[in-house]
Design a protein around this motif. Structure first.
Motif, PDB file in Angstrom:
ATOM      1  N   ARG A 122     -51.274  77.412  17.026  1.00 11.78           N
ATOM      2  CA  ARG A 122     -52.442  76.558  16.807  1.00 11.78           C
ATOM      3  C   ARG A 122     -53.246  76.382  18.080  1.00 11.78           C
ATOM      4  O   ARG A 122     -52.734  76.442  19.180  1.00 11.78           O
ATOM      5  CB  ARG A 122     -52.003  75.171  16.325  1.00 11.78           C
ATOM      6  N   ARG A 123     -54.547  76.159  17.894  1.00  7.98           N
ATOM      7  CA  ARG A 123     -55.473  75.796  18.968  1.00  7.98           C
ATOM      8  C   ARG A 123     -55.456  76.820  20.103  1.00  7.98           C
ATOM      9  O   ARG A 123     -55.560  76.490  21.275  1.00  7.98           O
ATOM     10  CB  ARG A 123     -55.152  74.388  19.491  1.00  7.98           C
ATOM     11  N   ARG A 125     -53.109  78.682  21.307  1.00  8.18           N
ATOM     12  CA  ARG A 125     -51.911  78.878  22.127  1.00  8.18           C
ATOM     13  C   ARG A 125     -51.283  80.240  21.829  1.00  8.18           C
ATOM     14  O   ARG A 125     -51.359  80.743  20.722  1.00  8.18           O
ATOM     15  CB  ARG A 125     -50.895  77.767  21.851  1.00  8.18           C
ATOM     16  N   ASP A 180     -44.905  72.554  12.743  1.00  7.52           N
ATOM     17  CA  ASP A 180     -43.748  72.994  13.527  1.00  7.52           C
ATOM     18  C   ASP A 180     -42.454  72.836  12.753  1.00  7.52           C
ATOM     19  O   ASP A 180     -42.237  71.826  12.060  1.00  7.52           O
ATOM     20  CB  ASP A 180     -43.641  72.182  14.824  1.00  7.52           C
ATOM     21  N   HIS A 283     -53.208  63.445  20.557  1.00  8.90           N
ATOM     22  CA  HIS A 283     -54.190  63.833  21.566  1.00  8.90           C
ATOM     23  C   HIS A 283     -55.459  64.321  20.867  1.00  8.90           C
ATOM     24  O   HIS A 283     -55.435  65.300  20.135  1.00  8.90           O
ATOM     25  CB  HIS A 283     -53.613  64.912  22.477  1.00  8.90           C
ATOM     26  N   SER A 315     -55.365  68.030  10.994  1.00  6.77           N
ATOM     27  CA  SER A 315     -54.706  68.907  11.963  1.00  6.77           C
ATOM     28  C   SER A 315     -55.662  69.715  12.811  1.00  6.77           C
ATOM     29  O   SER A 315     -55.321  70.124  13.924  1.00  6.77           O
ATOM     30  CB  SER A 315     -53.747  69.859  11.231  1.00  6.77           C
ATOM     31  N   SER A 319     -53.568  67.272  18.463  1.00  7.97           N
ATOM     32  CA  SER A 319     -52.179  67.716  18.593  1.00  7.97           C
ATOM     33  C   SER A 319     -51.318  66.474  18.712  1.00  7.97           C
ATOM     34  O   SER A 319     -51.778  65.406  19.122  1.00  7.97           O
ATOM     35  CB  SER A 319     -51.997  68.623  19.814  1.00  7.97           C
ATOM     36  N   ARG A 321     -47.527  64.622  19.828  1.00  5.78           N
ATOM     37  CA  ARG A 321     -46.310  64.646  20.638  1.00  5.78           C
ATOM     38  C   ARG A 321     -45.578  63.317  20.463  1.00  5.78           C
ATOM     39  O   ARG A 321     -46.206  62.297  20.192  1.00  5.78           O
ATOM     40  CB  ARG A 321     -46.637  64.835  22.130  1.00  5.78           C
TER      41      ARG A 321
END
Length: 324
Positions: A122-123, A125, A180, A283, A315, A319, A321
């Motif tokens: 995603r994004r 990465r 994930d 974030h 989404s 992100s 965490r």
């Protein structure tokens, strides 16, 4: 077929094979065999030269096999499978299928690769996929609906894949919103859904799935978060069987999702939600937002209980965490 790939298929059993016999089998010179052996080292594979006898891999290797995967599929997945391609190396299985979609490839086209050189998460990465150490799989599906009707698809796929993993291996797989796969609090795999089409449809959907199976120790240097694999969790089923189990779960889902949405898979996702009830940080482009994760909405949006009240996040914009 590339000589290096043909050689690997001969050496995959972990037994010693003489250079002369390999040359005869492959129709090349012994010098070409030696060149191909060095090429395998470029893939991160350890090939041992046994004095006076020949070559062998340091450990046997299970290579992906289209015939074995197809034979292991259940009736519905086999019926919905249009084409299954296994490649030794590709930049990205999803990128290959996005290109195939533009050329008219049908629903149920599947691509797997032993190694991706430009795998994506995603994004933007990168996704680490050393040779034959993971499952790198993408599926193309076509539907008449526009992208707006496909909200929550990555969550449904996550729930289905987690269920397949739990059935195939005794590992307590959980889910972290939005895409994930988690085991022991560490990343085991991920899902990336990409769409092509007009706002009102039709839409070509490419679902990319990556699962760490037996990663080399050095792989951790290229991964920017705590990770694990099935072998480290004590259960690494054969990759061909694992690929079939994933396709058994995902192909029927893709056929049903446009008409049913997230609803049939939402209860399973909620049960496996690794962060539900925990303090997390979301974030965003405007900065971090802290709160308590409270599951997901019917469209797959994250519910976050903050000091200012309940907020919802989709989404594509954020992100997530765990809070320190």
């Amino acid at each position: 077929m590339d000589t290096r790939w043909a050689l690997l298929r001969r050496l995959a059993d972990g037994e010693v094979h003489s250079g002369e016999a390999l040359g005869r089998a492959l129709g090349v010179s012994r010098a070409a065999v030696w060149k191909a052996v060095r090429g395998l080292a470029d893939l991160g594979l350890e090939v041992e030269a046994v004095a006076g006898r020949g070559y062998r891999l340091a450990a046997p290797l299970e290579l992906l096999d289209a015939g074995r995967i197809t034979a292991a599929l259940g009736p519905e997945a086999r019926r919905r499978l249009a084409r299954l391609e296994v490649l030794p190396e590709v930049d990205s299985t999803s990128r290959r299928l996005l290109a195939a979609a533009r050329e008219g490839a049908p629903s149920g086209t599947v691509c797997l690769a032993e190694r991706q050189t430009a795998g994506r998460g995603r994004r933007g990465r990168s996704w680490c996929s050393p040779f034959a150490a993971s499952l790198c799989l993408s599926v193309l599906w076509r539907c008449d609906e526009g992208p707006g009707r496909l909200g929550g698809l990555s969550l449904a796929v996550g729930a289905a894949v987690a269920g397949a993993l739990r059935a195939a291996a005794p590992v307590a797989v959980g889910l972290k919103w939005p895409n994930d796969l988690i085991a022991g609090g560490r990343k085991l795999g991920g899902i990336l859904v990409e769409l092509q089409g007009e706002a009102q449809g039709p839409t070509a959907v490419v679902v990319g799935i990556g699962i760490n199976v037996r990663m080399p120790d050095g792989a951790g240097e290229a991964i920017d978060q705590p990770w694990t694999d099935l072998a480290r969790e004590g259960a690494a089923p054969p990759r061909n069987a694992l690929a079939a189990a994933v396709l058994d779960a995902v192909l029927p889902l893709l056929a049903r999702f446009p008409g049913e949405g997230l609803a049939p898979w939402r209860p399973a996702w909620e049960r496996l939600d690794a962060l539900r009830g925990r303090r997390v940080v979301v974030h965003t482009a405007d900065g971090p937002v802290q709160g308590v994760a409270e599951g997901v909405e019917a469209d797959g949006a994250l519910r976050l209980r903050t000091a200012a009240g309940l907020r919802r996040f989709h989404s594509g914009e954020v992100s997530l965490r765990g809070a320190p």
